[in-house]
Write a protein that holds these residues in place. Structure first.
Motif, PDB file in Angstrom:
ATOM      1  N   THR A  44     -26.885 -31.735  16.421  1.00  0.00           N
ATOM      2  CA  THR A  44     -25.725 -31.275  15.660  1.00  0.00           C
ATOM      3  C   THR A  44     -25.268 -32.349  14.686  1.00  0.00           C
ATOM      4  O   THR A  44     -24.936 -32.051  13.533  1.00  0.00           O
ATOM      5  CB  THR A  44     -24.582 -30.902  16.617  1.00  0.00           C
ATOM      6  OG1 THR A  44     -25.009 -29.812  17.435  1.00  0.00           O
ATOM      7  CG2 THR A  44     -23.344 -30.492  15.866  1.00  0.00           C
ATOM      8  N   GLN A  83     -22.455 -23.926  15.750  1.00  0.00           N
ATOM      9  CA  GLN A  83     -22.792 -23.722  17.157  1.00  0.00           C
ATOM     10  C   GLN A  83     -21.740 -22.858  17.852  1.00  0.00           C
ATOM     11  O   GLN A  83     -22.046 -22.066  18.709  1.00  0.00           O
ATOM     12  CB  GLN A  83     -22.901 -25.092  17.837  1.00  0.00           C
ATOM     13  CG  GLN A  83     -23.521 -25.059  19.211  1.00  0.00           C
ATOM     14  CD  GLN A  83     -23.933 -26.442  19.697  1.00  0.00           C
ATOM     15  OE1 GLN A  83     -23.594 -27.454  19.111  1.00  0.00           O
ATOM     16  NE2 GLN A  83     -24.682 -26.478  20.768  1.00  0.00           N
ATOM     17  N   ASP A 157     -27.175 -24.016  13.748  1.00  0.00           N
ATOM     18  CA  ASP A 157     -26.980 -24.828  14.949  1.00  0.00           C
ATOM     19  C   ASP A 157     -26.985 -23.918  16.180  1.00  0.00           C
ATOM     20  O   ASP A 157     -25.966 -23.352  16.541  1.00  0.00           O
ATOM     21  CB  ASP A 157     -25.654 -25.593  14.861  1.00  0.00           C
ATOM     22  CG  ASP A 157     -25.613 -26.740  15.835  1.00  0.00           C
ATOM     23  OD1 ASP A 157     -26.514 -26.817  16.687  1.00  0.00           O
ATOM     24  OD2 ASP A 157     -24.682 -27.563  15.739  1.00  0.00           O
ATOM     25  N   GLU A 158     -28.123 -23.759  16.768  1.00  0.00           N
ATOM     26  CA  GLU A 158     -28.298 -22.874  17.931  1.00  0.00           C
ATOM     27  C   GLU A 158     -27.656 -21.524  17.699  1.00  0.00           C
ATOM     28  O   GLU A 158     -26.795 -21.094  18.458  1.00  0.00           O
ATOM     29  CB  GLU A 158     -27.727 -23.540  19.188  1.00  0.00           C
ATOM     30  CG  GLU A 158     -28.334 -24.892  19.406  1.00  0.00           C
ATOM     31  CD  GLU A 158     -28.102 -25.420  20.801  1.00  0.00           C
ATOM     32  OE1 GLU A 158     -27.881 -24.610  21.705  1.00  0.00           O
ATOM     33  OE2 GLU A 158     -28.167 -26.638  20.972  1.00  0.00           O
TER      34      GLU A 158
HETATM   35 MG   LIG Z   1     -25.235 -29.377  19.187  1.00  0.00          MG
END
Ligand SMILES: [Mg+2]
Ligand SMILES: Nc1ncnc2c1ncn2[C@@H]1O[C@H](COP(=O)(O)OP(=O)(O)OP(=O)(O)O)[C@@H](O)[C@H]1O
Lengths: 379, 306
Positions: A44, A83, A157-158
């Protein structure tokens, strides 16, 4: 070259803690690049330096000829799927998606926003507030909100973390399709190794703020560069070995008094202490009484555990020197799986072996077998 | 309130044995009312009953007096008399309180923002500083302002020394002084609700906004301000309402020319002993405030606050 994303020696420290450690990487324009790594390894943070939400402590970031470092986030042709989604709770889905376009002074955004919502299958949800959506729907709004701006680089991010398996697969296909279609560079962070291998052209495996290995998924999987990578991306059986000679294209290795062979072309080190590695699905089991093929590497062992998983059976066995080893065996015949306690011989083609460097002193204890190293502190 | 009842009527949890269900359901249906009971009693005793009493008083026949006793009547003319005699004070109250509220907002918002988002480990100390004036009483604080603003105080002397400001310049006994006092006294009521809503503001939303091409000004207008709107509404109400009814600041820092409706009510009750008129004025003040607040809340579009 046109507008590749280039990170040059990027370091990010928080106080004395180094989250990103002298990272250099080039993400080719239009590629799907996956950044894979355990929790807390700095993924991140890396994305945030690209987005401009964090300034690197040192190093620079370029997009083609344009230096991004020092530019305010809203000046960068880069968008992020966060995220935690970070959707604006006081705005409808429609206004969330239109946000970026409106800030850049576009007036007629309805059509674009509508198309984008259709793309993420949320056409009927435009008037809802984010709080009235499920986690997976929120994630798709976050995706639409970033994608609608057609940035040069999309940072993810994911983005699929909260989706169930089916929707996740669907979105993976969808993402891949969108990426090929719009030709935007995707920098995709995940800690799901399958997702990374499945989607990306290039996978970079990150550990403790550094990139341990970078390359196409097959290359990283088939020929990992370090014990960490070999056990982070799938699992590996690693034996502490010494190189004792060479015959033709093969290295001769010795481990625990046994002889092994491995192709020199698949060796990261060709002398001294090494790890001899092989993937569990490359290893075959020989039933009691049968002989392994003559030119195969083989190891004797006792089964300690048998896990039947439908398509395959996963065996754990203990070698004479006390190391655990895992073997995946495709369930091709109808026979019962072998029971624990059975004495077996396992074997594999020498060409399926790979050889990694082993610093002195490592591996006097048996190497870690399972990928079960959630903190990513493997040797 | 509706939400409370809504959850309460949700019925027994699934899986409760059938015989036990009615008891559990009954208990659940009653629990919100039990919770409301203490507050309800309080309001009944100290708000509803006095209001009814006051409403009665405002309709007394004004030909009576404290000595001779009042005749309960329906003298709505009291209201007309009150408006005719004192509409300037009513208007002045609204204007002074309005100006003070706006100034409080302008001073309080950046302050609350700084405390909530930027102060880090100084946050608690700064909050204590905001509340610190409350450690002395309202009256004493306002008296202190009287000496700060007085004609022979250091402030006025300094200002008189500046070019363009004449020697007869004064602060005390002007509308500015009264508004100053209101701002000073009610600023914490503005800052605290603002702080509460800005403190909850998720920094990641501001990051998302910056990532989506919003300049700092746009981020403020489109994200920060709308999300802190409940705090703005609560703060302005908590400032405006007591400020509109205040009379201490006008009394101590102003002259009869700056008197607000509170001063009139005060003197009608305590000096002129004209109870019906005082009661009518009280209701007029309440009505004015209610109307203004209602219009304001409608405009602010934040009904959930009230
Ligand atoms: Mg992360
Ligand atoms: N603002 C910060 N201050 C101090 N440390 C931080 C800060 N942000 C991140 N870190 C630390 O930097 C490291 C990397 O964090 P980062 O968020 O990049 O991890 P990640 O790889 O994205 O992990 P995950 O997969 O769990 O999201 C972590 O150890 C984290 O504690």
């Amino acid at each position: 070259m046109a507008s590749d994303l280039v990170l040059n020696d990027v370091t990010k420290r928080f106080g004395t803690f180094t989250a990103v450690d002298d990272l250099s990487v080039t993400v080719p324009q239009g590629s799907f690049f996956a950044l894979l790594g355990a929790s807390g390894c700095g993924k991140t943070t890396t994305l945030r330096t690209v987005a401009g939400l964090e300034e690197p402590t040192s190093g620079s970031i370029w997009l083609g000829e344009q230096e991004l470092t020092g530019l305010r986030p809203y000046k960068r042709p880069v968008n992020t799927v966060f995220q935690n989604y970070a959707l604006f709770p006081h705005m409808s889905v429609r206004d969330n998606v239109a946000f970026g376009l409106r800030r850049r002074g576009m007036k007629d955004v309805a059509a674009q926003v509508g198309d984008m919502l259709d793309l993420v299958q949320l056409g009927g949800f435009a008037d809802r507030k984010p709080a009235e959506l499920s986690g997976g729907q929120q994630q798709r709004v976050a995706l639409a909100r970033a994608l609608v701006n057609q940035p040069q680089v999309l940072l993810l991010d994911e983005p699929l973390g909260a989706l169930d398996l089916k929707l996740r697969r669907q979105m993976q296909i969808e993402l891949k399709r969108i990426q090929t279609e719009v030709g935007i560079t995707f920098l995709h962070v995940t800690h799901d190794q399958e997702e990374a291998m499945w989607m990306a052209d290039t996978v970079a495996v990150m550990n403790a703020g550094r990139i341990e290995q970078l390359g196409p998924p097959t290359e990283i999987y088939e020929f990992p560069a370090s014990p960490f990578v070999s056990n982070f991306l799938g699992q590996s059986n690693l034996f502490a070995a010494e190189v004792v000679g060479k015959s033709g294209d093969d290295l001769q290795l010795s481990a625990y008094g046994e002889r092994f062979a491995a192709p020199a072309a698949r060796a990261r080190a060709t002398a001294g202490h090494v790890w001899l590695g092989v993937r569990p699905e490359k290893v075959r089991l020989t039933e009691p009484g049968q002989q392994p093929p003559a030119d195969h590497n083989w190891v004797r062992g006792v089964l300690t555990d048998t896990c039947y998983a439908g398509v395959s059976t996963e065996y754990l066995l203990k070698t004479p020197w006390g190391q655990e080893m895992s073997v995946f065996s495709a369930n091709q015949s109808a026979g019962e799986p072998l029971t624990p306690g059975t004495e077996v011989v396992v074997h594999w083609y020498p060409s399926h072996s790979f050889v990694l460097q082993r610093p002195d002193g490592h591996g006097e204890q048996p190497a870690p077998q399972y990928a079960a190293d959630p903190l990513g502190v493997a040797p | 309130m509706t939400a409370l009842i809504g959850t309460a009527s949700g019925g027994a949890a699934p899986g409760t044995p059938p015989e036990a269900a009615p008891v559990a359901r009954n208990r659940r249906r009653w629990s919100p009312y039990l919770l409301l009971l203490p507050g309800g009693l309080w309001l009944l005793l100290f708000f509803v009953l006095p209001s009814v009493q006051l409403a009665g008083t405002s309709l007394y026949d004004r030909s009576g007096s404290l000595e001779t006793g009042y005749q309960q009547g329906f003298a709505f003319s009291n209201y007309l008399d009150a408006i005719q005699a004192y509409w300037p004070h009513l208007l002045r109250s609204a204007v002074y309180a309005g100006i003070a509220t706006v100034i409080c907002l302008v001073i309080g918002y950046p302050l609350a923002y700084a405390i909530a988002q930027k102060a880090g480990r100084w946050r608690n100390l700064m909050l204590v500083c905001v509340i610190a004036p409350f450690f002395t009483t309202f009256l004493v604080r306002t008296l202190a302002w009287k000496s700060i603003l007085s004609d022979n105080g250091a402030l006025v002397e300094f200002l008189r020394g500046l070019p363009l400001i004449g020697d007869d310049f004064r602060l005390l006994a002007t509308p500015a002084a009264v508004i100053c006092g209101l701002v000073y006294n009610f600023l914490p009521f503005m800052v605290l609700p603002l702080y509460a809503s800005l403190e909850r503001l998720d920094g990641r939303l501001l990051e998302a906004s910056r990532d989506l091409y919003a300049t700092p000004v746009q981020t403020f207008r489109k994200v920060t301000l709308p999300l802190s709107m409940p705090g703005v509404v609560a703060g302005t109400l908590l400032t405006f309402i007591p400020a509109a009814g205040d009379y201490i600041n006008a009394e101590l820092l102003g002259t009869p020319n700056q008197y607000m409706i509170g001063n009139v009510i005060d003197s009608s009750f305590l000096v002129r002993l004209d109870y019906p008129l005082a009661a009518a004025l009280s209701f007029l003040l309440m009505a004015t405030i209610l109307i203004m607040v209602f219009a304001y809340v409608r405009r602010a579009g934040s009904e959930e606050v009230v």
